[in-house]
Design a protein around this motif. Structure first.
Motif, mmCIF file in Angstrom:
data_model
loop_
_atom_site.group_PDB
_atom_site.id
_atom_site.type_symbol
_atom_site.label_atom_id
_atom_site.label_comp_id
_atom_site.label_asym_id
_atom_site.label_seq_id
_atom_site.Cartn_x
_atom_site.Cartn_y
_atom_site.Cartn_z
ATOM 1 N N GLU A 187 0.809 -1.215 0.000
ATOM 2 C CA GLU A 187 0.000 0.000 0.000
ATOM 3 C C GLU A 187 0.842 1.265 0.000
ATOM 4 O O GLU A 187 0.522 2.236 -0.651
ATOM 5 C CB GLU A 187 -0.906 0.005 1.241
ATOM 6 N N THR A 188 1.940 1.252 0.797
ATOM 7 C CA THR A 188 2.669 2.506 0.991
ATOM 8 C C THR A 188 3.767 2.744 -0.043
ATOM 9 O O THR A 188 4.274 3.836 -0.154
ATOM 10 C CB THR A 188 3.332 2.545 2.388
ATOM 11 N N GLU A 189 4.127 1.711 -0.809
ATOM 12 C CA GLU A 189 5.251 1.888 -1.726
ATOM 13 C C GLU A 189 4.860 2.729 -2.948
ATOM 14 O O GLU A 189 3.719 3.122 -3.096
ATOM 15 C CB GLU A 189 5.705 0.524 -2.204
ATOM 16 N N SER A 190 5.853 2.925 -3.827
ATOM 17 C CA SER A 190 5.597 3.681 -5.055
ATOM 18 C C SER A 190 4.383 3.121 -5.772
ATOM 19 O O SER A 190 4.224 1.903 -5.862
ATOM 20 C CB SER A 190 6.801 3.583 -5.990
ATOM 21 N N PHE A 191 3.539 4.006 -6.276
ATOM 22 C CA PHE A 191 2.332 3.699 -7.047
ATOM 23 C C PHE A 191 1.175 3.203 -6.189
ATOM 24 O O PHE A 191 0.050 3.168 -6.655
ATOM 25 C CB PHE A 191 2.569 2.661 -8.165
ATOM 26 N N GLY A 192 1.444 2.789 -4.933
ATOM 27 C CA GLY A 192 0.370 2.281 -4.079
ATOM 28 C C GLY A 192 -0.754 3.300 -4.006
ATOM 29 O O GLY A 192 -1.921 2.959 -4.058
ATOM 30 N N ASP A 193 -0.379 4.606 -3.895
ATOM 31 C CA ASP A 193 -1.397 5.652 -3.843
ATOM 32 C C ASP A 193 -1.249 6.630 -5.010
ATOM 33 O O ASP A 193 -1.770 7.723 -4.971
ATOM 34 C CB ASP A 193 -1.292 6.390 -2.492
ATOM 35 N N GLY A 194 -0.517 6.230 -6.005
ATOM 36 C CA GLY A 194 -0.341 7.097 -7.187
ATOM 37 C C GLY A 194 0.877 7.997 -7.094
ATOM 38 O O GLY A 194 1.132 8.777 -8.008
ATOM 39 N N LEU A 195 1.639 7.916 -5.992
ATOM 40 C CA LEU A 195 2.854 8.734 -5.840
ATOM 41 C C LEU A 195 4.079 7.833 -5.782
ATOM 42 O O LEU A 195 3.983 6.671 -5.388
ATOM 43 C CB LEU A 195 2.794 9.536 -4.533
ATOM 44 N N LEU A 196 5.236 8.387 -6.118
ATOM 45 C CA LEU A 196 6.489 7.649 -5.909
ATOM 46 C C LEU A 196 6.799 7.633 -4.415
ATOM 47 O O LEU A 196 6.327 8.496 -3.658
ATOM 48 C CB LEU A 196 7.638 8.316 -6.666
ATOM 49 N N GLU A 197 7.610 6.684 -4.004
ATOM 50 C CA GLU A 197 7.890 6.543 -2.572
ATOM 51 C C GLU A 197 8.862 7.623 -2.087
ATOM 52 O O GLU A 197 9.764 8.033 -2.828
ATOM 53 C CB GLU A 197 8.472 5.157 -2.305
ATOM 54 N N TYR A 198 8.678 8.037 -0.840
ATOM 55 C CA TYR A 198 9.575 9.014 -0.196
ATOM 56 C C TYR A 198 10.939 8.360 0.084
ATOM 57 O O TYR A 198 11.046 7.127 0.121
ATOM 58 C CB TYR A 198 8.949 9.488 1.137
ATOM 59 N N PRO A 199 12.005 9.166 0.299
ATOM 60 C CA PRO A 199 13.323 8.572 0.600
ATOM 61 C C PRO A 199 13.332 7.907 1.978
ATOM 62 O O PRO A 199 12.616 8.354 2.880
ATOM 63 C CB PRO A 199 14.279 9.777 0.569
ATOM 64 N N GLN A 200 14.118 6.846 2.109
ATOM 65 C CA GLN A 200 14.174 6.118 3.383
ATOM 66 C C GLN A 200 15.619 5.973 3.846
ATOM 67 O O GLN A 200 16.548 5.960 3.025
ATOM 68 C CB GLN A 200 13.559 4.745 3.201
ATOM 69 N N TYR A 201 15.798 5.819 5.144
ATOM 70 C CA TYR A 201 17.139 5.754 5.756
ATOM 71 C C TYR A 201 17.169 4.678 6.826
ATOM 72 O O TYR A 201 16.179 4.434 7.495
ATOM 73 C CB TYR A 201 17.487 7.111 6.390
ATOM 74 N N SER A 202 18.361 4.069 6.974
ATOM 75 C CA SER A 202 18.554 3.094 8.053
ATOM 76 C C SER A 202 19.840 3.465 8.803
ATOM 77 O O SER A 202 20.474 4.470 8.478
ATOM 78 C CB SER A 202 18.641 1.700 7.442
ATOM 79 N N ARG A 203 20.228 2.649 9.784
ATOM 80 C CA ARG A 203 21.417 3.001 10.569
ATOM 81 C C ARG A 203 22.705 2.950 9.738
ATOM 82 O O ARG A 203 22.755 2.152 8.789
ATOM 83 C CB ARG A 203 21.514 2.039 11.765
ATOM 84 N N PRO A 204 23.727 3.694 10.003
ATOM 85 C CA PRO A 204 23.887 4.635 11.130
ATOM 86 C C PRO A 204 23.265 6.015 10.837
ATOM 87 O O PRO A 204 22.928 6.302 9.689
ATOM 88 C CB PRO A 204 25.404 4.769 11.247
ATOM 89 N N GLU A 205 23.164 6.840 11.887
ATOM 90 C CA GLU A 205 22.583 8.180 11.729
ATOM 91 C C GLU A 205 23.411 9.061 10.797
ATOM 92 O O GLU A 205 22.873 9.913 10.110
ATOM 93 C CB GLU A 205 22.483 8.865 13.098
ATOM 94 N N THR A 206 24.749 8.835 10.823
ATOM 95 C CA THR A 206 25.608 9.595 9.913
ATOM 96 C C THR A 206 26.440 8.604 9.100
ATOM 97 O O THR A 206 27.063 7.693 9.658
ATOM 98 C CB THR A 206 26.560 10.516 10.708
#
Ligand code: ADE
Length: 261
Positions: A187-206
């Motif tokens: 549902e939340t990925e690209s095209f699920g709601d007609g929009l491309l997916e937002y950028p995502q991040y994982s560890r580490p913080e920097t």
């Protein structure tokens, strides 16, 4: 030779297969290897879906195993003949016990372009037959008789239909209930709601001097959701203005909606 995967077995353990894919091809191993890995492989062994490849060559009546011949009227290249394709199709019809299956998809650059909405619609079927062409194509008469949908992967030409069919099977199968672990992600990925997916991040913080956007570390879920929507809108506007326009038409900003009333 018919290449069956585990899913047939799961029937006997009381599993209920939601969608049966039947792929008519000259290269069954290629299709089965590609579709038996990772998430789809797991879904097949759990019995959420079944994937079978039917080797068209097994059905030729030619004693040398030939499935192609010259085109009438001349021209370069060979054409897949009607007889082995039809008999391979008929073997699937006999197996599933339908008079005529609802959807028989010929993958071809001449078809309608494949997209997410099509994948969603096809994921609601119980049986899907894919026909993969080779050489210069397939005798038109058998296409007229068995094919319900002609679908293209895009405006380019592949050496055969297998890769296109595999892409479509993958996109459809992951929308079948139970195939993905996390019910949310489709549902939340690209095209699920007609929009491309937002950028995502994982560890580490920097990493390489780049910090994760502070808002994602804030723990404020409402703010995170708002940021993600904003990013998805920005990204879609920049990369796919066509999708952005469609989305904005379906979701007009509040002031515009009020003005319309
Ligand atoms: N077969 C060859 N090229 C193709 C394409 N672009 N889409 C679907 N099937 C194909």
């Amino acid at each position: 030779m018919r290449v069956f995967w585990m899913a047939r077995v799961s029937h006997y353990f009381g599993g209920y297969v939601m969608l049966n894919f039947h792929i008519l091809t000259l290269f069954p191993e290629m299709v089965m290897q590609g579709l038996h890995t990772s998430i789809l492989g797991r879904a097949v062994s759990r019995g959420n879906i079944a994937i079978e490849a039917v080797n068209i060559r097994d059905f030729t009546t030619d004693k040398h195993g030939k499935v192609d011949d010259y085109t009438y009227g001349g021209g370069a290249g060979m054409l897949m003949q009607a007889q082995p394709v039809y008999d391979a199709y008929q073997s699937v019809v006999d197996q599933i016990g339908h008079e005529r299956p609802r959807r028989v998809i010929y993958v071809t650059p001449q078809g309608k372009p494949f997209h997410q909405e099509m994948a969603k619609e096809l994921a609601g079927e119980e049986e899907l037959i894919f026909l993969c062409g080779h050489y210069e194509g397939i005798d038109e008469r058998v296409l007229e008789e068995i094919v319900t949908d002609e679908i293209s992967l895009g405006d380019y030409v592949l050496t055969g239909g297998e890769l296109a069919a595999m892409v479509m099977v993958d996109a459809i199968a992951r929308l079948v209930p139970g195939v993905l672990h996390n019910g949310e992600s489709a549902e939340t990925e690209s095209f699920g709601d007609g929009l491309l997916e937002y950028p995502q991040y994982s560890r580490p913080e920097t990493w390489h001097g780049k910090r994760v956007p502070e808002i994602l570390l804030s723990g404020d879920h409402a703010k995170v959701d708002a940021w993600r929507l904003e990013q998805a809108l920005l990204r879609t506007k920049e990369r796919r203005p066509d999708l952005y326009e469609k989305y904005m038409e379906a979701h007009p900003p509040v002031e515009k909606r009020q003005r319309k009333r």
